[in-house]
Design a protein around this motif. Structure first.
Motif, PDB file in Angstrom:
ATOM      1  N   TYR A 158       0.782  -1.257  -0.009  1.00  0.00           N
ATOM      2  CA  TYR A 158      -0.054   0.076  -0.043  1.00  0.00           C
ATOM      3  C   TYR A 158       0.784   1.159   0.136  1.00  0.00           C
ATOM      4  CZ  TYR A 158      -4.224  -2.760   0.681  1.00  0.00           C
ATOM      5  OH  TYR A 158      -5.152  -3.587   0.460  1.00  0.00           O
ATOM      6  N   TYR A 159       0.600   2.245  -0.957  1.00  0.00           N
ATOM      7  CA  TYR A 159       1.321   3.487  -1.088  1.00  0.00           C
ATOM      8  C   TYR A 159       0.329   4.419  -0.744  1.00  0.00           C
ATOM      9  CZ  TYR A 159       4.617   0.612  -3.601  1.00  0.00           C
ATOM     10  OH  TYR A 159       5.454  -0.513  -3.966  1.00  0.00           O
ATOM     11  N   CYS A 160       1.006   5.553  -0.196  1.00  0.00           N
ATOM     12  CA  CYS A 160       0.445   6.868   0.134  1.00  0.00           C
ATOM     13  C   CYS A 160       0.965   7.627  -0.943  1.00  0.00           C
ATOM     14  CB  CYS A 160       0.973   7.403   1.358  1.00  0.00           C
ATOM     15  SG  CYS A 160       0.549   9.128   1.676  1.00  0.00           S
ATOM     16  N   ALA A 161       0.278   8.557  -1.414  1.00  0.00           N
ATOM     17  CA  ALA A 161       0.530   9.658  -2.660  1.00  0.00           C
ATOM     18  C   ALA A 161      -0.242  10.997  -2.187  1.00  0.00           C
ATOM     19  CB  ALA A 161      -0.151   9.000  -3.843  1.00  0.00           C
ATOM     20  N   ALA A 162       0.507  11.993  -2.739  1.00  0.00           N
ATOM     21  CA  ALA A 162      -0.013  13.405  -2.637  1.00  0.00           C
ATOM     22  C   ALA A 162      -0.220  13.951  -4.043  1.00  0.00           C
ATOM     23  CB  ALA A 162       0.770  14.246  -1.858  1.00  0.00           C
ATOM     24  N   GLY A 163      -1.087  15.136  -4.092  1.00  0.00           N
ATOM     25  CA  GLY A 163      -1.197  15.381  -5.558  1.00  0.00           C
ATOM     26  C   GLY A 163      -2.239  16.923  -5.281  1.00  0.00           C
ATOM     27  N   SER A 164      -2.309  17.410  -6.513  1.00  0.00           N
ATOM     28  CA  SER A 164      -3.227  18.766  -6.492  1.00  0.00           C
ATOM     29  C   SER A 164      -4.490  18.713  -7.168  1.00  0.00           C
ATOM     30  CB  SER A 164      -2.149  19.991  -7.103  1.00  0.00           C
ATOM     31  OG  SER A 164      -1.810  19.493  -8.567  1.00  0.00           O
ATOM     32  N   THR A 165      -4.832  17.493  -7.563  1.00  0.00           N
ATOM     33  CA  THR A 165      -5.966  17.421  -8.198  1.00  0.00           C
ATOM     34  C   THR A 165      -6.819  16.211  -7.975  1.00  0.00           C
ATOM     35  OG1 THR A 165      -7.298  17.739 -10.367  1.00  0.00           O
ATOM     36  CG2 THR A 165      -5.269  16.373 -10.199  1.00  0.00           C
ATOM     37  N   LEU A 166      -8.285  16.093  -7.954  1.00  0.00           N
ATOM     38  CA  LEU A 166      -9.115  15.164  -7.687  1.00  0.00           C
ATOM     39  C   LEU A 166      -8.678  14.005  -8.736  1.00  0.00           C
ATOM     40  CD1 LEU A 166     -12.266  16.663  -6.310  1.00  0.00           C
ATOM     41  CD2 LEU A 166     -10.525  15.422  -5.072  1.00  0.00           C
ATOM     42  N   SER A 167      -8.189  12.831  -8.514  1.00  0.00           N
ATOM     43  CA  SER A 167      -8.049  11.937  -9.414  1.00  0.00           C
ATOM     44  C   SER A 167      -7.850  10.556  -8.708  1.00  0.00           C
ATOM     45  CB  SER A 167      -6.595  12.257 -10.157  1.00  0.00           C
ATOM     46  OG  SER A 167      -6.308  11.347 -11.161  1.00  0.00           O
ATOM     47  N   ILE A 168      -8.015   9.482  -9.673  1.00  0.00           N
ATOM     48  CA  ILE A 168      -7.777   7.982  -9.175  1.00  0.00           C
ATOM     49  C   ILE A 168      -6.578   7.456 -10.200  1.00  0.00           C
ATOM     50  CG2 ILE A 168     -10.453   7.712  -8.627  1.00  0.00           C
ATOM     51  CD1 ILE A 168     -10.782   6.133 -11.195  1.00  0.00           C
ATOM     52  N   ARG A 169      -6.045   8.159 -10.844  1.00  0.00           N
ATOM     53  CA  ARG A 169      -4.935   7.982 -11.819  1.00  0.00           C
ATOM     54  C   ARG A 169      -3.698   8.287 -10.697  1.00  0.00           C
ATOM     55  NH1 ARG A 169      -2.164  10.571 -16.298  1.00  0.00           N
ATOM     56  NH2 ARG A 169      -1.772   9.114 -17.713  1.00  0.00           N
ATOM     57  N   GLY A 170      -3.097   7.223 -10.993  1.00  0.00           N
ATOM     58  CA  GLY A 170      -1.508   7.507 -10.040  1.00  0.00           C
ATOM     59  C   GLY A 170      -0.704   8.518 -10.798  1.00  0.00           C
ATOM     60  N   ASP A 171      -0.726   8.614 -12.093  1.00  0.00           N
ATOM     61  CA  ASP A 171       0.178   9.468 -12.787  1.00  0.00           C
ATOM     62  C   ASP A 171      -0.221  11.033 -12.275  1.00  0.00           C
ATOM     63  OD1 ASP A 171       0.483   7.783 -15.772  1.00  0.00           O
ATOM     64  OD2 ASP A 171       1.487   7.491 -13.884  1.00  0.00           O
ATOM     65  N   ASP A 172      -1.298  11.202 -11.739  1.00  0.00           N
ATOM     66  CA  ASP A 172      -1.604  12.637 -11.403  1.00  0.00           C
ATOM     67  C   ASP A 172      -1.171  13.014  -9.881  1.00  0.00           C
ATOM     68  OD1 ASP A 172      -3.040  12.983 -13.939  1.00  0.00           O
ATOM     69  OD2 ASP A 172      -4.818  12.174 -13.146  1.00  0.00           O
ATOM     70  N   TYR A 173      -0.315  11.878  -9.576  1.00  0.00           N
ATOM     71  CA  TYR A 173      -0.030  12.379  -8.166  1.00  0.00           C
ATOM     72  C   TYR A 173       1.395  12.484  -8.064  1.00  0.00           C
ATOM     73  CZ  TYR A 173      -4.590  11.081  -6.282  1.00  0.00           C
ATOM     74  OH  TYR A 173      -5.580  11.149  -5.848  1.00  0.00           O
ATOM     75  N   SER A 174       2.214  13.728  -7.375  1.00  0.00           N
ATOM     76  CA  SER A 174       3.548  13.987  -7.622  1.00  0.00           C
ATOM     77  C   SER A 174       4.412  13.397  -6.632  1.00  0.00           C
ATOM     78  CB  SER A 174       3.360  15.555  -7.445  1.00  0.00           C
ATOM     79  OG  SER A 174       2.674  16.307  -8.343  1.00  0.00           O
ATOM     80  N   TYR A 175       3.922  13.149  -5.409  1.00  0.00           N
ATOM     81  CA  TYR A 175       4.573  12.678  -4.349  1.00  0.00           C
ATOM     82  C   TYR A 175       4.212  10.993  -3.965  1.00  0.00           C
ATOM     83  CZ  TYR A 175       5.944  17.512  -4.308  1.00  0.00           C
ATOM     84  OH  TYR A 175       6.188  18.636  -4.697  1.00  0.00           O
ATOM     85  N   TRP A 176       5.268  10.250  -3.848  1.00  0.00           N
ATOM     86  CA  TRP A 176       4.727   8.851  -3.211  1.00  0.00           C
ATOM     87  C   TRP A 176       5.570   8.616  -2.045  1.00  0.00           C
ATOM     88  CZ3 TRP A 176       1.171   5.869  -5.561  1.00  0.00           C
ATOM     89  CH2 TRP A 176       0.506   6.342  -6.759  1.00  0.00           C
ATOM     90  N   GLY A 177       4.911   7.649  -1.279  1.00  0.00           N
ATOM     91  CA  GLY A 177       5.751   7.002  -0.267  1.00  0.00           C
ATOM     92  C   GLY A 177       6.532   5.760  -0.718  1.00  0.00           C
ATOM     93  N   GLN A 178       7.108   5.366   0.308  1.00  0.00           N
ATOM     94  CA  GLN A 178       7.818   3.868   0.011  1.00  0.00           C
ATOM     95  C   GLN A 178       7.036   2.778  -0.072  1.00  0.00           C
ATOM     96  OE1 GLN A 178       7.584   5.129   2.986  1.00  0.00           O
ATOM     97  NE2 GLN A 178       7.513   3.368   4.403  1.00  0.00           N
ATOM     98  N   GLY A 179       5.823   2.954   0.373  1.00  0.00           N
ATOM     99  CA  GLY A 179       4.838   1.571   0.439  1.00  0.00           C
ATOM    100  C   GLY A 179       5.206   0.966   1.980  1.00  0.00           C
TER     101      GLY A 179
END
Length: 122
Positions: A94-115
């Motif tokens: 399981y990965y945590c991610a952060a972004g700037s827009t409502l999305s269910i697409r991983g590519d739309d998120y800018s930052y990711w945790g290590q899992g």
């Protein structure tokens, strides 16, 4: 850069519960949307849930709706994923991610945790 650190994964029996946490080092305009994704071995990354820090908006994948809940502790810059009624098919990293827009697409998120790995046994 923004750092995200997940914790709380482990091994549980089917029907059990687990709570994951993700702590962000900082908040910026690029981290207004927080999300959880997961990836099982040999499978593509899958959207699980996302939310705004305010809790104004939450969304869940159909596969986890009614079982998983996202929440935030703003004072601690931490979001959580409460996972109940776990099933073997929930097994994944399981990965945590952060972004700037409502999305269910991983590519739309800018930052990711290590899992953090979650294994559900039957």
């Amino acid at each position: 850069q923004v750092q995200l650190v997940e914790s709380g994964g482990g091994l549980v029996q089917a029907g059990g519960s687990l709570r994951l946490a993700c702590t962000a080092s900082t908040r910026t305009w690029r981290t207004t949307l927080m999300a959880w994704f997961r990836q099982a071995p040999g499978r593509e990354r899958e959207f699980v849930a996302h939310m705004t820090w305010s809790g104004e908006h939450t969304d869940y994948a159909n596969s986890v709706k009614g079982r998983f809940t996202v929440s935030a502790d703003n004072a601690k810059n931490t979001i959580y994923l409460q996972m109940n009624t776990l099933k073997p098919e929930d097994t994944a990293v399981y990965y945590c991610a952060a972004g700037s827009t409502l999305s269910i697409r991983g590519d739309d998120y800018s930052y990711w945790g290590q899992g953090t790995p979650v294994t559900v046994s039957s």
